[in-house]
Structures are given as structure tokens and as C-alpha cells.
Scaffold this motif. Sequence first.
Motif, PDB file in Angstrom:
ATOM      1  N   ASN A 258       0.829  -1.206   0.000  1.00 12.92           N
ATOM      2  CA  ASN A 258       0.000   0.000   0.000  1.00 12.92           C
ATOM      3  C   ASN A 258       0.866   1.259   0.000  1.00 12.92           C
ATOM      4  O   ASN A 258       0.610   2.213  -0.746  1.00 12.92           O
ATOM      5  N   TRP A 259       1.915   1.280   0.823  1.00 14.70           N
ATOM      6  CA  TRP A 259       2.829   2.416   0.881  1.00 14.70           C
ATOM      7  C   TRP A 259       3.571   2.576  -0.447  1.00 14.70           C
ATOM      8  O   TRP A 259       3.735   3.695  -0.950  1.00 14.70           O
ATOM      9  N   ALA A 260       3.994   1.469  -1.023  1.00 14.38           N
ATOM     10  CA  ALA A 260       4.698   1.510  -2.313  1.00 14.38           C
ATOM     11  C   ALA A 260       3.808   2.121  -3.387  1.00 14.38           C
ATOM     12  O   ALA A 260       4.266   2.957  -4.187  1.00 14.38           O
ATOM     13  N   GLU A 261       2.561   1.734  -3.413  1.00 18.01           N
ATOM     14  CA  GLU A 261       1.644   2.295  -4.408  1.00 18.01           C
ATOM     15  C   GLU A 261       1.414   3.781  -4.151  1.00 18.01           C
ATOM     16  O   GLU A 261       1.376   4.579  -5.084  1.00 18.01           O
ATOM     17  N   SER A 262       1.270   4.150  -2.899  1.00 18.53           N
ATOM     18  CA  SER A 262       1.038   5.549  -2.549  1.00 18.53           C
ATOM     19  C   SER A 262       2.217   6.436  -2.965  1.00 18.53           C
ATOM     20  O   SER A 262       2.025   7.519  -3.529  1.00 18.53           O
ATOM     21  N   LEU A 263       3.439   5.974  -2.723  1.00 17.03           N
ATOM     22  CA  LEU A 263       4.621   6.771  -3.067  1.00 17.03           C
ATOM     23  C   LEU A 263       4.945   6.733  -4.553  1.00 17.03           C
ATOM     24  O   LEU A 263       5.641   7.618  -5.058  1.00 17.03           O
ATOM     25  N   THR A 264       4.458   5.735  -5.251  1.00 17.99           N
ATOM     26  CA  THR A 264       4.706   5.627  -6.689  1.00 17.99           C
ATOM     27  C   THR A 264       3.681   6.418  -7.484  1.00 17.99           C
ATOM     28  O   THR A 264       4.013   7.048  -8.481  1.00 17.99           O
ATOM     29  N   ARG A 265       2.452   6.407  -7.026  1.00 21.67           N
ATOM     30  CA  ARG A 265       1.366   7.109  -7.718  1.00 21.67           C
ATOM     31  C   ARG A 265       1.138   8.491  -7.099  1.00 21.67           C
ATOM     32  O   ARG A 265       0.022   8.824  -6.717  1.00 21.67           O
ATOM     33  N   LEU A 266       2.167   9.280  -7.027  1.00 21.53           N
ATOM     34  CA  LEU A 266       2.075  10.580  -6.359  1.00 21.53           C
ATOM     35  C   LEU A 266       1.009  11.486  -6.959  1.00 21.53           C
ATOM     36  O   LEU A 266       0.239  12.111  -6.235  1.00 21.53           O
ATOM     37  N   VAL A 267       0.958  11.576  -8.248  1.00 18.00           N
ATOM     38  CA  VAL A 267       0.007  12.469  -8.910  1.00 18.00           C
ATOM     39  C   VAL A 267      -1.412  11.949  -8.756  1.00 18.00           C
ATOM     40  O   VAL A 267      -2.334  12.712  -8.490  1.00 18.00           O
ATOM     41  N   GLU A 268      -1.593  10.654  -8.920  1.00 16.89           N
ATOM     42  CA  GLU A 268      -2.922  10.059  -8.835  1.00 16.89           C
ATOM     43  C   GLU A 268      -3.465  10.086  -7.409  1.00 16.89           C
ATOM     44  O   GLU A 268      -4.667  10.080  -7.205  1.00 16.89           O
ATOM     45  N   ASP A 269      -2.580  10.076  -6.444  1.00 14.35           N
ATOM     46  CA  ASP A 269      -2.980   9.957  -5.047  1.00 14.35           C
ATOM     47  C   ASP A 269      -2.452  11.147  -4.258  1.00 14.35           C
ATOM     48  O   ASP A 269      -1.643  11.001  -3.362  1.00 14.35           O
ATOM     49  N   HIS A 270      -2.913  12.332  -4.632  1.00 10.88           N
ATOM     50  CA  HIS A 270      -2.454  13.552  -3.965  1.00 10.88           C
ATOM     51  C   HIS A 270      -3.100  13.750  -2.604  1.00 10.88           C
ATOM     52  O   HIS A 270      -2.789  14.687  -1.896  1.00 10.88           O
ATOM     53  N   GLY A 271      -3.980  12.849  -2.262  1.00  5.52           N
ATOM     54  CA  GLY A 271      -4.722  12.989  -1.014  1.00  5.52           C
ATOM     55  C   GLY A 271      -3.881  12.734   0.216  1.00  5.52           C
ATOM     56  O   GLY A 271      -2.653  12.680   0.201  1.00  5.52           O
ATOM     57  N   ASP A 272      -4.565  12.542   1.286  1.00  2.00           N
ATOM     58  CA  ASP A 272      -3.979  12.331   2.594  1.00  2.00           C
ATOM     59  C   ASP A 272      -3.325  10.938   2.669  1.00  2.00           C
ATOM     60  O   ASP A 272      -3.988   9.934   2.437  1.00  2.00           O
ATOM     61  N   ARG A 273      -2.055  10.882   2.964  1.00  2.24           N
ATOM     62  CA  ARG A 273      -1.343   9.612   3.095  1.00  2.24           C
ATOM     63  C   ARG A 273      -1.264   9.152   4.551  1.00  2.24           C
ATOM     64  O   ARG A 273      -0.593   8.182   4.858  1.00  2.24           O
ATOM     65  N   ASP A 274      -1.956   9.843   5.433  1.00  2.00           N
ATOM     66  CA  ASP A 274      -1.885   9.509   6.852  1.00  2.00           C
ATOM     67  C   ASP A 274      -2.381   8.092   7.143  1.00  2.00           C
ATOM     68  O   ASP A 274      -1.800   7.394   7.976  1.00  2.00           O
ATOM     69  N   ALA A 275      -3.429   7.659   6.468  1.00  2.00           N
ATOM     70  CA  ALA A 275      -3.952   6.309   6.708  1.00  2.00           C
ATOM     71  C   ALA A 275      -2.932   5.255   6.291  1.00  2.00           C
ATOM     72  O   ALA A 275      -2.708   4.273   7.013  1.00  2.00           O
ATOM     73  N   ALA A 276      -2.304   5.449   5.152  1.00  2.00           N
ATOM     74  CA  ALA A 276      -1.289   4.500   4.686  1.00  2.00           C
ATOM     75  C   ALA A 276      -0.094   4.487   5.633  1.00  2.00           C
ATOM     76  O   ALA A 276       0.473   3.433   5.933  1.00  2.00           O
ATOM     77  N   PHE A 277       0.269   5.661   6.132  1.00  2.00           N
ATOM     78  CA  PHE A 277       1.398   5.745   7.059  1.00  2.00           C
ATOM     79  C   PHE A 277       1.050   5.093   8.394  1.00  2.00           C
ATOM     80  O   PHE A 277       1.874   4.391   8.986  1.00  2.00           O
ATOM     81  N   ALA A 278      -0.164   5.290   8.867  1.00  2.00           N
ATOM     82  CA  ALA A 278      -0.603   4.662  10.117  1.00  2.00           C
ATOM     83  C   ALA A 278      -0.595   3.140   9.985  1.00  2.00           C
ATOM     84  O   ALA A 278      -0.213   2.427  10.926  1.00  2.00           O
ATOM     85  N   GLN A 279      -0.976   2.646   8.810  1.00  2.00           N
ATOM     86  CA  GLN A 279      -0.930   1.201   8.553  1.00  2.00           C
ATOM     87  C   GLN A 279       0.505   0.696   8.659  1.00  2.00           C
ATOM     88  O   GLN A 279       0.757  -0.366   9.220  1.00  2.00           O
ATOM     89  N   LEU A 280       1.450   1.471   8.162  1.00  2.00           N
ATOM     90  CA  LEU A 280       2.870   1.119   8.271  1.00  2.00           C
ATOM     91  C   LEU A 280       3.310   1.087   9.728  1.00  2.00           C
ATOM     92  O   LEU A 280       3.976   0.152  10.175  1.00  2.00           O
ATOM     93  N   GLN A 281       2.975   2.142  10.453  1.00  2.00           N
ATOM     94  CA  GLN A 281       3.408   2.256  11.851  1.00  2.00           C
ATOM     95  C   GLN A 281       2.888   1.112  12.724  1.00  2.00           C
ATOM     96  O   GLN A 281       3.512   0.787  13.731  1.00  2.00           O
ATOM     97  N   ALA A 282       1.803   0.514  12.319  1.00  2.00           N
ATOM     98  CA  ALA A 282       1.243  -0.590  13.096  1.00  2.00           C
ATOM     99  C   ALA A 282       2.097  -1.858  13.002  1.00  2.00           C
ATOM    100  O   ALA A 282       2.046  -2.703  13.902  1.00  2.00           O
ATOM    101  N   VAL A 283       2.895  -1.979  11.943  1.00  2.00           N
ATOM    102  CA  VAL A 283       3.630  -3.230  11.732  1.00  2.00           C
ATOM    103  C   VAL A 283       5.126  -3.059  11.450  1.00  2.00           C
ATOM    104  O   VAL A 283       5.858  -4.051  11.352  1.00  2.00           O
TER     105      VAL A 283
END
Length: 152
Positions: free
Chosen positions: A91-116
Motif C-alpha cells: 500500500n505504501w509503495a503504491e502511494s509513493l509511486t502514484r504521487l500524482v494520482e494519489d495527492h490525497g492524505d497519506r496519513d492512513a497509509a502511514f498509520a498502517q505502516l506504523q502498526a507493523v
Amino acid sequence: MNSPRLPWFKIAPKAYQAMIGVNTAIAGHSLGERLYQIVQTRVSQLNGCAFCLDMHVRDLRQADESWQRINSIATWREVGFYDERERAALNWAESLTRLVEDHGDRDAAFAQLQAVFNEQEIVDLSVAIAQINAWNRLGVGMRLPVAEKAMV
């Protein structure tokens, strides 16, 4: 097979060595080789880099990854083959790769990372994603050819 556009690594050897230097710096990453290769494969799929995709799929096969899991990386959300860490990393890889497509809030993806993942792992993962994106852009831009050879 297409021929390369330019031998960029010969034309800009300092830049090539700097790219190799980043690879060397992240070689001792904390992610585990299988997770690292899964992420490299997914980013290369997203970017359409034939050279890198071929290389990372071969690396996964050498690590005894199953064909089913390799073939399902593009559909990781729809299958139950990936654990919580792999899903967060993809999920994080897709978020950081699709920067233009996913200009929204990345906090949820980052929180998912922090959990594991711990902080070191998050940084290692983020640098690895940035690096494969750079390699992909050079691979696609310079049209690095893929040699046809048997896959195990």
C-alpha cells in the motif's frame, strides 16, 4: 526486442555510480529480502519497467517465492496471500509511486505502516521505493531491453 535508446550509464558514469551507491547503502535494509523484492516487483509493475520487473520476478523465484504469489502481486488487495506487513508495504509503495494520482492524505497509509513496522523499517522501505522508482524511470526512459530466457 527493442534496442536501448542511449547507454546512459556510460554517458553519465558518475550518476550511475551514485545510483549504485544508493543501492549499496540500502543493501543491508531491515525489511527482509522477500518483502523487499515484492515491493520492487509491484513498483516496477506500476511503472511498466520491463527490465526491472523481469529482474525482480527472477529474484523472487530464486528466493523460492511461489508463482501464485508472484502472479498475484498486481491483485494483492483481492487475494489473501499476503500478510499484514506485506499489505502495508505494498500500500505504501503504491502511494509513493502514484504521487500524482494519489495527492490525497497519506496519513492512513502511514498509520498502517506504523502498526507493523518500526521507524528504521519505514525509512528503509521508503528509500527502497524511491530508488526503484528512479531505476524504473531510467529503464523505461532509456528502454532497457529484456533478454528472452527461461524462467524457473
